[in-house]
Design an enzyme around this catalytic site. Sequence first.
Site, mmCIF file in Angstrom:
data_model
loop_
_atom_site.group_PDB
_atom_site.id
_atom_site.type_symbol
_atom_site.label_atom_id
_atom_site.label_comp_id
_atom_site.label_asym_id
_atom_site.label_seq_id
_atom_site.Cartn_x
_atom_site.Cartn_y
_atom_site.Cartn_z
ATOM 1 C CE1 TYR A 176 40.678 36.979 38.835
ATOM 2 C CE2 TYR A 176 42.991 36.798 38.298
ATOM 3 C CZ TYR A 176 42.006 37.074 39.208
ATOM 4 O OH TYR A 176 42.350 37.459 40.475
ATOM 5 C CG HIS B 206 39.471 33.357 43.315
ATOM 6 N ND1 HIS B 206 39.471 33.389 41.944
ATOM 7 C CD2 HIS B 206 39.673 34.639 43.696
ATOM 8 C CE1 HIS B 206 39.663 34.633 41.536
ATOM 9 N NE2 HIS B 206 39.787 35.406 42.589
ATOM 10 C CE LYS C 52 44.284 34.752 42.679
ATOM 11 N NZ LYS C 52 44.333 35.438 41.377
ATOM 12 C CG ASP D 216 47.570 36.533 40.816
ATOM 13 O OD1 ASP D 216 47.750 35.729 41.744
ATOM 14 O OD2 ASP D 216 46.465 37.064 40.571
#
Length: 464
Positions: A195, A257, A224, A190
């Site tokens: 990120y 997200h 996402k 994930d």
Amino acid sequence: MDPKLVKRSLELSLKNLQLSYVDLYLVHLHIPLVYDGDDTNVSPKNEAGNWNAADKWDLLGTWKAMEELVDQGLTNSIGVSNFSISQVERICKVAKHKPVTNQMESHIFLPQTDLFEACKKHRVTITEYSPLGSPGRPAEIKKADDPVVLEDPVIVKLTKIYGKTPAQSPKDEVKAAVRAALDADYRHIDTAYNYMNEDAIGEVLQEYIKSGKVKREELFIVTKLPMIHMDPKLVKRSLELSLKNLQLSYVDLYLVHFPIPLVYEGDDTNVFPQNEAGGWRAADKWDLIGTWKAMEELVDLGLTKCIGVSNFSISQVERICEVAKHKPVTNQVECHIYLPQKDLFEACKKHGITITAYSPFGSPGRPAFIKQASDPVVLEDPVILKIAKKYGKTPAQVVLRNLIQRGMIVIPKSTNPERIRSNFQVFDFSLSKEDMEEIDKIKTRLRYFDSMGVMFKDHPERPW
Ligand code: A2P
């Protein structure tokens, strides 16, 4: 640096490197030295014992010679090192191939802000050398009272908050964690555009796919859509950026997200644009269905196998399900013993939508600003400790097993190889009905990531 010598010089380097091309070739320093015919004498001296600099330098002549190397396929790109702003600008004015980078000494005591901004205007990156302040530099350029980057009080304080070493590279850490996870048989990874670790993950995936350790079809890669790209017109391009980072031609699952769009200011790296109050700059309105239609097209285009949402409320999920051609397959939300998400779970189930539980451990490593000493700790809950002891399992294994038996998908996070492995050992036992019920009776309630909702307290799409 004499234009006539440039090609031969790269050929010498290629011979040393046993390569037919390099990826990037840099002009090392902005000062040419006199070539005295000896290729091993790289710093010829003048009579005063200093480097014997040439009186004049045809900067643009050298650059033209560098450009020819690109055209001849001897290097994929060219750049400079230790160049001033004006030198970079003189090149950019006339260049056929602009420098891709200016490699410079840069660290917390020499942040190179002006150079960075000036280069950015020309799309020239800065490559930082000596980011650690070169603690091993030669004694002649080292003074006992020089400040030390890795001992700077601010850095030392931050290492404690984040549990890192002063020099730790988040990218290396991510790569090591992904390797440990794949070695321990994890196949679901994930990540998210936000990120900023998709590239590190992509490198390891390539490594494992190329070496035959895993097949692409065995992997389940999730990323996402960032809040800055929720405008339907930006959705496809955003997934393409992620795919490029991940070095993949498709992902298995693509999630929206968070259900609040932020204003896109044209900068893909500014994923949390700020408003004047220092909060995130949310767009006033959001065409939820428009975003969803754009997500659906990604499935039809084969860029993702399926689509879903994250941090969505029941009503947001239902608005999508009313009109969807491809329904969300999951809603990824914070979920653990103190936030069991029963209503959301039931509501999603009616539509055949799963729940993916993030922060199943209550995110013990969450940032200090959302952590209070008085917060209850999932992995220290007395009921969990008691049950863990009974089964000879860790508290982490018990809470993961509890969520799995409730029918959730779990995505525990760890960068520690030992814990990565142990968090996978949850398929060799099951909790009894009584133990499941005892966990179900825990009364404590806490949303550790409450601040995300609070930040948008007046936004109509605020999910909590
Ligand atoms: P570490 O990376 O040092 O293992 P969550 O998934 O709830 O967000 O929690 C992630 C945090 O939980 C990370 O800080 C991680 O630290 C820690 N963690 C992961 N696995 C375990 C475990 N088995 N026992 C204790 N802490 C763990």
